[in-house]
Design a protein around this motif. Structure first.
Motif, PDB file in Angstrom:
ATOM      1  N   ARG A  19       5.453  -0.669  15.128  1.00  0.00           N
ATOM      2  CA  ARG A  19       4.235  -0.998  14.317  1.00  0.00           C
ATOM      3  C   ARG A  19       4.743  -1.154  12.895  1.00  0.00           C
ATOM      4  NH1 ARG A  19      -1.855   0.434  12.767  1.00  0.00           N
ATOM      5  NH2 ARG A  19      -0.941   2.224  11.650  1.00  0.00           N
ATOM      6  N   LEU A  20       4.944  -2.348  12.463  1.00  0.00           N
ATOM      7  CA  LEU A  20       5.298  -2.615  11.090  1.00  0.00           C
ATOM      8  C   LEU A  20       3.778  -2.746  10.197  1.00  0.00           C
ATOM      9  CD1 LEU A  20       7.940  -5.499  11.243  1.00  0.00           C
ATOM     10  CD2 LEU A  20       8.228  -3.013  11.581  1.00  0.00           C
ATOM     11  N   SER A  21       4.138  -2.014   8.883  1.00  0.00           N
ATOM     12  CA  SER A  21       3.135  -2.300   7.923  1.00  0.00           C
ATOM     13  C   SER A  21       3.393  -2.698   6.626  1.00  0.00           C
ATOM     14  CB  SER A  21       2.638  -0.780   7.501  1.00  0.00           C
ATOM     15  OG  SER A  21       1.958  -0.017   8.620  1.00  0.00           O
ATOM     16  N   CYS A  22       2.555  -3.492   6.053  1.00  0.00           N
ATOM     17  CA  CYS A  22       2.775  -4.072   4.663  1.00  0.00           C
ATOM     18  C   CYS A  22       1.831  -3.668   3.767  1.00  0.00           C
ATOM     19  CB  CYS A  22       2.819  -5.731   4.729  1.00  0.00           C
ATOM     20  SG  CYS A  22       3.108  -6.355   3.375  1.00  0.00           S
ATOM     21  N   ALA A  23       2.205  -2.820   2.843  1.00  0.00           N
ATOM     22  CA  ALA A  23       1.153  -2.338   1.922  1.00  0.00           C
ATOM     23  C   ALA A  23       1.050  -3.274   0.533  1.00  0.00           C
ATOM     24  CB  ALA A  23       1.340  -1.418   1.338  1.00  0.00           C
ATOM     25  N   ALA A  24       0.182  -3.718   0.251  1.00  0.00           N
ATOM     26  CA  ALA A  24       0.086  -4.969  -0.968  1.00  0.00           C
ATOM     27  C   ALA A  24      -0.763  -4.146  -2.080  1.00  0.00           C
ATOM     28  CB  ALA A  24      -0.547  -6.282  -0.526  1.00  0.00           C
ATOM     29  N   SER A  25       0.032  -4.436  -3.376  1.00  0.00           N
ATOM     30  CA  SER A  25      -1.000  -4.183  -4.672  1.00  0.00           C
ATOM     31  C   SER A  25      -1.695  -5.363  -4.849  1.00  0.00           C
ATOM     32  CB  SER A  25      -0.007  -3.905  -5.488  1.00  0.00           C
ATOM     33  OG  SER A  25       0.828  -4.936  -5.970  1.00  0.00           O
ATOM     34  N   GLY A  26      -2.803  -5.496  -6.043  1.00  0.00           N
ATOM     35  CA  GLY A  26      -3.547  -6.624  -6.430  1.00  0.00           C
ATOM     36  C   GLY A  26      -4.958  -6.073  -5.825  1.00  0.00           C
ATOM     37  N   ARG A  27      -5.753  -6.520  -6.768  1.00  0.00           N
ATOM     38  CA  ARG A  27      -7.027  -6.381  -6.452  1.00  0.00           C
ATOM     39  C   ARG A  27      -8.061  -7.353  -5.665  1.00  0.00           C
ATOM     40  NH1 ARG A  27      -9.506  -6.028 -12.626  1.00  0.00           N
ATOM     41  NH2 ARG A  27      -7.958  -7.761 -12.692  1.00  0.00           N
TER      42      ARG A  27
END
Length: 127
Positions: A19-27
């Motif tokens: 399982r890959l995850s992608c954490a994003a910044s930004g409101r």
């Protein structure tokens, strides 16, 4: 501006799962259409899966349909790619991408439509 950080790659035997995850910044992550792409050595970067920012729409490349599932958790600013029944031909660097201009129901498959990219995470499937 969005920053994307992938994780979860690794070495797995054929038939296994990751399982890959992608954490994003930004409101405004909840308003980004998100996608996963991959690039194998000597090949072009190709679309794998996409999800609308509403979460109601998904789309997959034929090569992964029925094996991979894209999902998102807007409360955690994270998009996931569950990969099952992995094959050696799935070996590649996997990238997540964000389209900040897409409408709520749009699922984006064109590489050129994406505005931001992560640095990639390596997935290697051994036979």
């Amino acid at each position: 501006q969005a920053q994307l950080v992938e994780s979860g790659g690794g070495l797995v035997q054929a038939g296994g799962s990751l399982r890959l995850s992608c954490a994003a910044s930004g409101r405004t992550f909840s308003r980004y259409a998100m996608g996963w792409f991959r690039q194998a050595p000597g090949k072009e970067r190709e679309f794998v899966a996409g999800i609308s920012w509403s979460g109601g729409g998904t789309f997959y490349a034929d090569s992964v349909k029925g094996r991979f599932t894209i999902s998102r958790d807007n409360a955690k600013n994270t998009v996931y790619l569950q990969m099952n029944s992995l094959k050696p031909e799935d070996t590649a660097v996997y990238y997540c991408a964000a389209d900040v201009h897409a409408s709520a129901l749009a699922v984006v498959a064109l590489k050129s439509d994406y505005d931001y990219w992560g640095q990639g995470t390596q997935v290697t499937v051994s036979s």
